[in-house]
Design an enzyme around this catalytic site. Structure first.
Site, PDB file in Angstrom:
ATOM      1  N   ARG A   6       0.839  -1.202   0.000  1.00 50.22           N
ATOM      2  CA  ARG A   6       0.000   0.000   0.000  1.00 50.22           C
ATOM      3  C   ARG A   6       0.869   1.244   0.000  1.00 50.22           C
ATOM      4  O   ARG A   6       1.876   1.314   0.709  1.00 50.22           O
ATOM      5  CB  ARG A   6      -0.967  -0.018   1.190  1.00 50.22           C
ATOM      6  N   ASP A   7       0.443   2.228  -0.835  1.00 50.28           N
ATOM      7  CA  ASP A   7       1.173   3.493  -0.927  1.00 50.28           C
ATOM      8  C   ASP A   7       1.118   4.208   0.419  1.00 50.28           C
ATOM      9  O   ASP A   7       0.099   4.239   1.093  1.00 50.28           O
ATOM     10  CB  ASP A   7       0.557   4.364  -2.032  1.00 50.28           C
ATOM     11  N   ILE A   8       2.243   4.823   0.795  1.00 53.34           N
ATOM     12  CA  ILE A   8       2.333   5.516   2.084  1.00 53.34           C
ATOM     13  C   ILE A   8       1.459   6.765   2.101  1.00 53.34           C
ATOM     14  O   ILE A   8       1.096   7.257   3.178  1.00 53.34           O
ATOM     15  CB  ILE A   8       3.821   5.850   2.387  1.00 53.34           C
TER      16      ILE A   8
ATOM     17  N   ASN B  14       4.611   6.242 -13.805  1.00 56.94           N
ATOM     18  CA  ASN B  14       5.248   7.541 -14.034  1.00 56.94           C
ATOM     19  C   ASN B  14       6.711   7.358 -14.424  1.00 56.94           C
ATOM     20  O   ASN B  14       7.383   6.468 -13.906  1.00 56.94           O
ATOM     21  CB  ASN B  14       5.164   8.394 -12.764  1.00 56.94           C
TER      22      ASN B  14
ATOM     23  N   VAL C 164      10.181   7.946  -7.060  1.00 56.93           N
ATOM     24  CA  VAL C 164      10.996   6.798  -6.641  1.00 56.93           C
ATOM     25  C   VAL C 164      11.489   6.080  -7.900  1.00 56.93           C
ATOM     26  O   VAL C 164      10.679   5.637  -8.737  1.00 56.93           O
ATOM     27  CB  VAL C 164      10.188   5.829  -5.756  1.00 56.93           C
TER      28      VAL C 164
ATOM     29  N   HIS D  63       7.472   1.118 -10.965  1.00 53.88           N
ATOM     30  CA  HIS D  63       6.312   0.665 -10.187  1.00 53.88           C
ATOM     31  C   HIS D  63       5.040   1.066 -10.892  1.00 53.88           C
ATOM     32  O   HIS D  63       4.972   2.087 -11.566  1.00 53.88           O
ATOM     33  CB  HIS D  63       6.336   1.234  -8.766  1.00 53.88           C
ATOM     34  N   MET D  64       4.028   0.245 -10.693  1.00 59.63           N
ATOM     35  CA  MET D  64       2.690   0.504 -11.221  1.00 59.63           C
ATOM     36  C   MET D  64       1.790   0.884 -10.050  1.00 59.63           C
ATOM     37  O   MET D  64       1.736   0.175  -9.047  1.00 59.63           O
ATOM     38  CB  MET D  64       2.179  -0.773 -11.901  1.00 59.63           C
ATOM     39  N   HIS D  65       1.096   2.031 -10.178  1.00 58.53           N
ATOM     40  CA  HIS D  65       0.093   2.421  -9.178  1.00 58.53           C
ATOM     41  C   HIS D  65      -1.236   1.753  -9.560  1.00 58.53           C
ATOM     42  O   HIS D  65      -1.681   1.870 -10.715  1.00 58.53           O
ATOM     43  CB  HIS D  65      -0.133   3.929  -9.181  1.00 58.53           C
TER      44      HIS D  65
END
Ligand code: DGP
Length: 118
Positions: A30-32, A88, A97, A101-103
């Site tokens: 999970r994203d912070i 991104n 970062v 990574h994939m959101h």
């Protein structure tokens, strides 16, 4: 490649994160700073800095990101209503970062595809 980036440390469980999935190819947590009710980062275990650094050797790992995204969307209960996947790259893409990574974002309508600059 940077074996010491923050996501590499999460993958190796050297720093804490809410890990929701891990196998030999990818880790998801999970994203912070969640931007939606569901906001999960799905990350190749291999520390590829940006999409610009991707090669054919990464196809299996990066294709697996989509399989995990679909699995997690089902698990989170957002598959039917829908969700957004974002990757991104560099400054104009808003990458912060430098470990690909994939959101996975969902749980509310996601609005316009991109925001206009202020
Ligand atoms: P991006 O802009 O695409 O590089 O997104 C990076 C995301 O990573 C951002 O939404 C916040 C998240 N993030 C940064 N540091 C950490 C951390 O230490 N733990 C977790 N869980 N997420 C982080």
């Amino acid at each position: 490649m940077n074996e010491d980036d923050i996501f590499a440390k999460i993958i190796r469980r050297e720093i804490p994160a809410d890990i929701v999935f891990q196998d030999d190819r990818v880790t998801a947590f999970r994203d912070i700073s969640p931007q939606a009710p569901t906001h999960i980062l799905i990350v190749p275990n291999k520390p590829i800095p940006t999409v610009n650094d991707v090669t054919e050797a990464d196809e299996a790992d990066l294709g697996h990101l989509f399989v995990v995204a679909a699995t997690l969307a089902q698990r989170e209960g957002i598959a039917e209503n829908g969700y957004r996947l974002i990757v991104n790259t560099n400054r104009d893409g808003g990458q912060v970062v430098f470990h690909v990574h994939m959101h996975l974002l969902g749980g509310r309508p996601m609005g316009r595809m991109v925001a206009k600059p202020a």
